[in-house]
Design a protein around this motif. Structure first.
Motif, PDB file in Angstrom:
ATOM      1  N   TYR A 205      25.992  17.949 -35.518  1.00 44.10           N
ATOM      2  CA  TYR A 205      26.850  18.477 -36.566  1.00 44.10           C
ATOM      3  C   TYR A 205      26.011  19.173 -37.641  1.00 44.10           C
ATOM      4  N   ALA A 206      26.598  20.196 -38.243  1.00 43.99           N
ATOM      5  CA  ALA A 206      25.927  20.904 -39.322  1.00 43.99           C
ATOM      6  C   ALA A 206      26.948  21.308 -40.368  1.00 43.99           C
ATOM      7  N   LYS A 207      26.522  21.286 -41.619  1.00 45.35           N
ATOM      8  CA  LYS A 207      27.310  21.922 -42.671  1.00 45.35           C
ATOM      9  C   LYS A 207      26.569  23.193 -43.059  1.00 45.35           C
ATOM     10  N   ILE A 208      27.345  24.265 -43.283  1.00 47.56           N
ATOM     11  CA  ILE A 208      26.751  25.583 -43.497  1.00 47.56           C
ATOM     12  C   ILE A 208      27.307  26.195 -44.776  1.00 47.56           C
ATOM     13  N   LYS A 209      26.422  26.708 -45.592  1.00 49.39           N
ATOM     14  CA  LYS A 209      26.778  27.419 -46.820  1.00 49.39           C
ATOM     15  C   LYS A 209      26.529  28.903 -46.601  1.00 49.39           C
ATOM     16  N   MET A 210      27.610  29.676 -46.464  1.00 52.59           N
ATOM     17  CA  MET A 210      27.491  31.117 -46.265  1.00 52.59           C
ATOM     18  C   MET A 210      27.315  31.776 -47.633  1.00 52.59           C
ATOM     19  N   ILE A 211      26.145  32.322 -47.896  1.00 51.52           N
ATOM     20  CA  ILE A 211      25.772  32.775 -49.229  1.00 51.52           C
ATOM     21  C   ILE A 211      26.033  34.260 -49.452  1.00 51.52           C
ATOM     22  N   SER A 212      25.741  35.090 -48.467  1.00 53.84           N
ATOM     23  CA  SER A 212      25.887  36.540 -48.652  1.00 53.84           C
ATOM     24  C   SER A 212      25.802  37.248 -47.303  1.00 53.84           C
ATOM     25  N   THR A 233      22.894  35.618 -45.031  1.00 58.40           N
ATOM     26  CA  THR A 233      22.050  34.616 -45.660  1.00 58.40           C
ATOM     27  C   THR A 233      22.876  33.340 -45.775  1.00 58.40           C
ATOM     28  N   PHE A 234      22.327  32.266 -45.245  1.00 62.05           N
ATOM     29  CA  PHE A 234      23.052  30.993 -45.267  1.00 62.05           C
ATOM     30  C   PHE A 234      22.074  29.831 -45.277  1.00 62.05           C
ATOM     31  N   GLU A 235      22.577  28.687 -45.686  1.00 59.76           N
ATOM     32  CA  GLU A 235      21.808  27.449 -45.664  1.00 59.76           C
ATOM     33  C   GLU A 235      22.576  26.417 -44.846  1.00 59.76           C
ATOM     34  N   TYR A 236      21.833  25.508 -44.226  1.00 56.23           N
ATOM     35  CA  TYR A 236      22.516  24.475 -43.446  1.00 56.23           C
ATOM     36  C   TYR A 236      21.709  23.184 -43.391  1.00 56.23           C
ATOM     37  N   VAL A 237      22.441  22.109 -43.138  1.00 55.94           N
ATOM     38  CA  VAL A 237      21.849  20.803 -42.883  1.00 55.94           C
ATOM     39  C   VAL A 237      22.375  20.331 -41.540  1.00 55.94           C
ATOM     40  N   LEU A 238      21.468  19.958 -40.663  1.00 54.37           N
ATOM     41  CA  LEU A 238      21.800  19.545 -39.295  1.00 54.37           C
ATOM     42  C   LEU A 238      21.542  18.058 -39.132  1.00 54.37           C
ATOM     43  N   ILE A 239      22.509  17.357 -38.529  1.00 56.41           N
ATOM     44  CA  ILE A 239      22.351  15.925 -38.256  1.00 56.41           C
ATOM     45  C   ILE A 239      22.682  15.642 -36.795  1.00 56.41           C
TER      46      ILE A 239
END
Length: 249
Positions: A205-212, A233-239
């Motif tokens: 699972y991942a949460k993703i922040k779509m930035i631009s 451009t995005f950031e994510y955390v994977l578990i």
């Protein structure tokens, strides 16, 4: 004899103490979790054919592996090597990788992924939402209903004529506003931030922040017509798939 014994015992204690101190001074090695439990930033990823970006391809879709943190070639589309696809209108619609859904880009593979989106800021999504349903089709999450050409809850607001957020000047038209942060429209209403939740090809699972989607432009006041686009451009955390807390270690 007693005096000699005390001296020997003291020497032994000093030796043990020095050894313990030396051992405690050793650096503690961090656990190697690969790309799990990290805040990973992907900047200016070319997701459309441009002069300095991606090469044109027959499908018009671009693929990314969150597990390996890299782009995946078109030849691997029918595999579990990729987790996130960019396709649809303006190559801006997101989807997961699911091999059992006939409508998915990765049909025929062993992938078990899907995608969802929640009306919540990235940092506030601390756990996998209870009862979340992952859609397994292609080009699922894109334009938001509060803008033009809306297709449900989306990760960006498309302002066709430039009057939803700004004054309607020429440079205000056709702007795509990423919804990583709240946006106040001209009518005073506020669009709440969005976070994409992805089930990866192998069931993580991942949460993703779509930035631009604009090159080198990461704030909404910088986005305007004519700026280089589409660069995600995005950031994510994977578990791992057997966890439900998006922690950073």
């Amino acid at each position: 004899m007693n005096k000699l014994f005390r001296i020997a015992a003291l020497a032994c204690a000093i030796s043990v103490g020095l050894t313990a101190c030396e051992k405690n001074d050793d650096p503690i090695e961090e656990e190697d979790n690969g790309n799990y439990y990290k805040l990973i930033r992907v900047e200016n990823l070319p997701i459309a054919p441009t002069d300095e970006g991606s090469e044109p391809n027959e499908s018009g879709v671009y693929f990314y592996s969150l597990l390996e943190n890299k782009s995946i070639p078109q030849d691997d589309v029918n595999s579990a090597h990729w987790d996130l696809a960019f396709g649809g209108m303006f190559t801006s619609f997101l989807s997961g990788n699911n091999g059992t859904d006939e409508g998915n880009h990765g049909v025929g593979s062993s992938a078990v992924g899907g995608i969802a989106i929640v009306e919540k800021e990235f940092d506030d999504v601390e756990q996998l939402p209870s009862g979340i349903e992952f859609k397994t089709g292609k080009d699922v999450v894109g334009t938001d209903d509060q803008g033009f050409f809306g297709a449900g809850m989306g990760w960006y607001l498309y302002d066709f004529n430039g009057t939803l957020v700004r004054e309607g000047a020429e440079e205000d038209k056709h702007v795509a506003y990423a919804l990583a942060e709240p946006i106040t429209k001209k009518d005073g209403s506020v669009i709440q931030p969005r976070t994409v939740i992805l089930k990866t090809a192998n069931g993580d699972y991942a949460k993703i922040k779509m930035i631009s989607c604009y090159k080198d432009l990461f704030k909404q006041e910088q986005w305007k017509k004519g700026a280089p686009i589409m660069y995600a451009t995005f950031e994510y955390v994977l578990i791992p798939g057997d966890r439900n807390t998006f922690e950073i270690r």
